[in-house]
Design a protein around this motif. Structure first.
Motif, mmCIF file in Angstrom:
data_model
loop_
_atom_site.group_PDB
_atom_site.id
_atom_site.type_symbol
_atom_site.label_atom_id
_atom_site.label_comp_id
_atom_site.label_asym_id
_atom_site.label_seq_id
_atom_site.Cartn_x
_atom_site.Cartn_y
_atom_site.Cartn_z
ATOM 1 N N ALA A 267 0.994 -1.293 0.087
ATOM 2 C CA ALA A 267 -0.002 0.002 -0.144
ATOM 3 C C ALA A 267 0.866 1.284 -0.075
ATOM 4 O O ALA A 267 0.460 2.366 -0.436
ATOM 5 C CB ALA A 267 -0.932 -0.245 1.170
ATOM 6 N N GLY A 276 -2.411 8.102 -3.767
ATOM 7 C CA GLY A 276 -3.748 7.307 -3.054
ATOM 8 C C GLY A 276 -3.684 5.878 -3.077
ATOM 9 O O GLY A 276 -3.296 5.295 -3.897
ATOM 10 N N ILE A 278 -6.285 2.338 -1.679
ATOM 11 C CA ILE A 278 -7.652 2.026 -0.925
ATOM 12 C C ILE A 278 -6.934 0.489 -0.335
ATOM 13 O O ILE A 278 -6.606 -0.308 -1.094
ATOM 14 C CB ILE A 278 -8.733 1.556 -1.858
ATOM 15 C CG1 ILE A 278 -9.041 2.784 -2.593
ATOM 16 C CG2 ILE A 278 -9.915 0.863 -1.323
ATOM 17 C CD1 ILE A 278 -10.357 2.773 -3.355
ATOM 18 N N GLY A 280 -8.833 -2.722 0.918
ATOM 19 C CA GLY A 280 -9.815 -3.227 0.694
ATOM 20 C C GLY A 280 -10.292 -4.633 1.229
ATOM 21 O O GLY A 280 -10.978 -5.423 0.620
ATOM 22 N N LYS A 287 -8.003 -4.069 8.873
ATOM 23 C CA LYS A 287 -7.675 -2.906 8.158
ATOM 24 C C LYS A 287 -7.263 -1.852 9.174
ATOM 25 O O LYS A 287 -6.657 -0.846 8.438
ATOM 26 C CB LYS A 287 -8.849 -2.699 7.293
ATOM 27 C CG LYS A 287 -9.208 -3.631 6.153
ATOM 28 C CD LYS A 287 -10.425 -3.273 5.470
ATOM 29 C CE LYS A 287 -11.660 -2.943 5.865
ATOM 30 N NZ LYS A 287 -12.069 -4.244 6.542
ATOM 31 N N ALA A 291 -3.927 0.658 8.279
ATOM 32 C CA ALA A 291 -4.080 1.692 8.003
ATOM 33 C C ALA A 291 -3.287 2.913 8.876
ATOM 34 O O ALA A 291 -2.679 3.791 8.386
ATOM 35 C CB ALA A 291 -5.572 2.407 7.903
ATOM 36 N N ASP A 356 -11.946 6.196 6.956
ATOM 37 C CA ASP A 356 -12.390 4.737 7.123
ATOM 38 C C ASP A 356 -13.973 4.635 6.761
ATOM 39 O O ASP A 356 -14.761 5.646 6.663
ATOM 40 C CB ASP A 356 -12.568 4.671 8.678
ATOM 41 C CG ASP A 356 -12.566 3.155 9.035
ATOM 42 O OD1 ASP A 356 -12.496 2.389 8.332
ATOM 43 O OD2 ASP A 356 -12.544 3.100 10.140
ATOM 44 N N SER A 358 -14.924 4.204 3.779
ATOM 45 C CA SER A 358 -15.061 5.147 2.514
ATOM 46 C C SER A 358 -16.105 4.760 1.521
ATOM 47 O O SER A 358 -16.564 5.604 0.836
ATOM 48 C CB SER A 358 -13.506 5.304 1.930
ATOM 49 O OG SER A 358 -13.345 3.837 1.447
ATOM 50 N N HIS A 359 -16.730 3.589 1.737
ATOM 51 C CA HIS A 359 -17.810 3.187 0.896
ATOM 52 C C HIS A 359 -18.949 3.980 1.197
ATOM 53 O O HIS A 359 -20.103 4.157 0.255
ATOM 54 C CB HIS A 359 -18.327 1.343 1.007
ATOM 55 C CG HIS A 359 -18.644 1.096 2.411
ATOM 56 N ND1 HIS A 359 -17.836 0.975 3.361
ATOM 57 C CD2 HIS A 359 -19.802 1.318 3.049
ATOM 58 C CE1 HIS A 359 -18.467 0.711 4.741
ATOM 59 N NE2 HIS A 359 -19.618 1.119 4.476
ATOM 60 N N ARG A 362 -19.868 6.775 -1.678
ATOM 61 C CA ARG A 362 -20.035 6.485 -3.124
ATOM 62 C C ARG A 362 -20.892 7.430 -3.884
ATOM 63 O O ARG A 362 -20.503 7.411 -5.132
ATOM 64 C CB ARG A 362 -20.669 4.733 -3.198
ATOM 65 C CG ARG A 362 -19.541 3.966 -2.912
ATOM 66 C CD ARG A 362 -20.350 2.387 -2.690
ATOM 67 N NE ARG A 362 -21.406 2.545 -1.856
ATOM 68 C CZ ARG A 362 -22.049 1.584 -1.338
ATOM 69 N NH1 ARG A 362 -21.821 0.198 -2.180
ATOM 70 N NH2 ARG A 362 -23.142 1.560 -0.335
ATOM 71 N N TYR A 369 -19.409 13.750 0.098
ATOM 72 C CA TYR A 369 -18.469 13.416 -0.864
ATOM 73 C C TYR A 369 -17.901 14.863 -1.388
ATOM 74 O O TYR A 369 -16.527 15.151 -1.545
ATOM 75 C CB TYR A 369 -18.951 12.848 -1.848
ATOM 76 C CG TYR A 369 -18.039 12.498 -3.135
ATOM 77 C CD1 TYR A 369 -17.426 11.192 -3.156
ATOM 78 C CD2 TYR A 369 -18.020 13.183 -4.183
ATOM 79 C CE1 TYR A 369 -16.542 11.221 -4.087
ATOM 80 C CE2 TYR A 369 -16.912 13.140 -4.995
ATOM 81 C CZ TYR A 369 -16.384 11.856 -5.190
ATOM 82 O OH TYR A 369 -15.434 11.794 -6.428
#
Length: 377
Positions: A267, A276, A278, A280, A287, A291, A356, A358-359, A362, A369
């Motif tokens: 990562a 950047g 992700i 996942g 995670k 992170a 955290d 981050s879904h 969307r 957003y």
């Protein structure tokens, strides 16, 4: 008086196409040859019969890869006062082919590009088009000669600054004139032939056809398994680079599992190269710890501070991790990011942003957003 073609009041492409419609042979000398640019003329070459001498000869005089490798080779040759030899000529030819491969990868492929490249490969294989690379010295000339069965005007010439690219023929400002005088056009033809016949003017038609036939424009479909292997290869290159280039802080090296250590290093590679990344993994694989380790690595290496954005119910957890593992920065909830006084608008510019769950972002039309996107931008 000669006509002037500057691609403003008159386009060179229009004049070339009009003249090619009655021509049966053509000689082009250009500094730069664009594979996609050929599409603007190729339909007029398609009916030609090479057995009857109907051929378009293209002499490329100053092809340059992106990093000027060929230019450097020319310079070494000139400073040393040496003559070209087979080894040097082969190297220049190889670099040229490599540049053509890279050229095809530029931009977004279209059906029109694919069809145009396939037509060019067929014309090269069929002998309708012959392409040579001029190696003795950088040749910056731009010359277009068109021949036809006409006693009054057997050769029409165009001389100026336009390369054999779509922008050079029709879009960007250039300066070209037509040459119709018999004596002048015959001298230009003789000048072209002298360079075409030079010992170190190498035929690259087959190389060019091979490049196209082994690219995304090839006729034969690529087996899905080979695409899978190609993807696996590039992913493994990225992974190996991350594993070898990055080291974890001592505490994380002790507390993380091996798969987590690998994930953090890989990562870090993506974050360093692309700005950047992700993470996942599925639930339960850690995670949050990964992170945190990644953020701590960036803080230690670049002296950054971290803005952590998370759902409101996770704020206490992230405050604990921030203090426990010595992260510098602050924690904001997703509901706070759009708040008029506690939001991101007047927040200082953190160089690292960790989001955290981050879904939850969307929906690009959502207020959260847009607030975060604007802050990062």
């Amino acid at each position: 008086m000669p006509r002037i073609f500057d691609n403003i009041s008159q386009q060179l492409l229009d004049a070339l196409r009009a003249t090619l419609q009655t021509a049966s042979q053509a000689d082009f000398c250009v500094g730069y040859f664009n594979l996609r640019g050929w599409q603007s003329l190729d339909d007029l070459i398609a009916p030609w019969d090479p057995a009857a001498g109907q051929v378009c000869r293209v002499l490329i005089g100053m092809q340059r890869p992106p990093h000027d490798d060929v230019k450097a080779l020319y310079q070494v040759h000139a400073e040393a006062g040496e003559q070209l030899d087979n080894a040097r000529a082969s190297l220049l030819k190889h670099r040229f082919a490599q540049h053509l491969r890279e050229q095809i990868t530029f931009g977004i492929p279209t059906s029109r590009d694919e069809a145009g490249l396939r037509r060019l490969a067929a014309q090269l294989r069929g002998g309708q088009v012959v392409v040579k690379l001029f190696l003795p010295y950088p040749l910056h000339a731009k010359l277009y000669l068109l021949f036809r069965q006409d006693a009054n005007n057997p050769i029409t010439g165009f001389v100026g600054s336009s390369n054999l690219t779509l922008s050079g023929l029709s879009r960007q400002g250039e300066l070209n004139v037509d040459v119709l005088d018999h004596d002048a056009t015959h001298k230009l033809s003789a000048w072209f032939n002298d360079r075409w016949k030079d010992r170190w003017c190498l035929d690259v038609s087959a190389d060019l056809a091979n490049v196209i036939e082994n690219s995304w424009a090839r006729e034969a479909l690529v087996p899905p398994y080979l695409i899978y292997l190609n993807m696996a290869y590039h992913l493994s290159v990225e992974a190996r680079a991350g594993l070898s280039q990055f080291r974890l802080p001592a505490r994380f090296d002790e507390e993380l599992f091996e798969f987590q250590k690998s994930a953090v290093k890989i990562a870090a590679r993506h974050l360093n190269r692309r700005g950047g990344v992700i993470i996942g993994d599925v639930v339960g694989l850690g995670k949050t710890m990964m992170a945190t380790a990644l953020a701590r690595m960036v803080e230690d290496d670049l002296n950054y501070e971290t803005l952590i954005i998370c759902p409101k119910n996770l704020v206490p957890m992230w405050e604990h991790y921030r203090k426990e593992y010595g992260l510098r920065g602050t924690v904001k909830s997703l509901t706070e990011v759009v708040h008029k006084t506690r939001g991101l608008k007047d927040l200082k510019r953190y160089r690292l942003v960790l989001i955290d769950e981050s879904h939850n972002l969307r929906n690009r039309e959502g207020r959260r957003y847009k607030a975060i996107h604007e802050y990062v931008k």
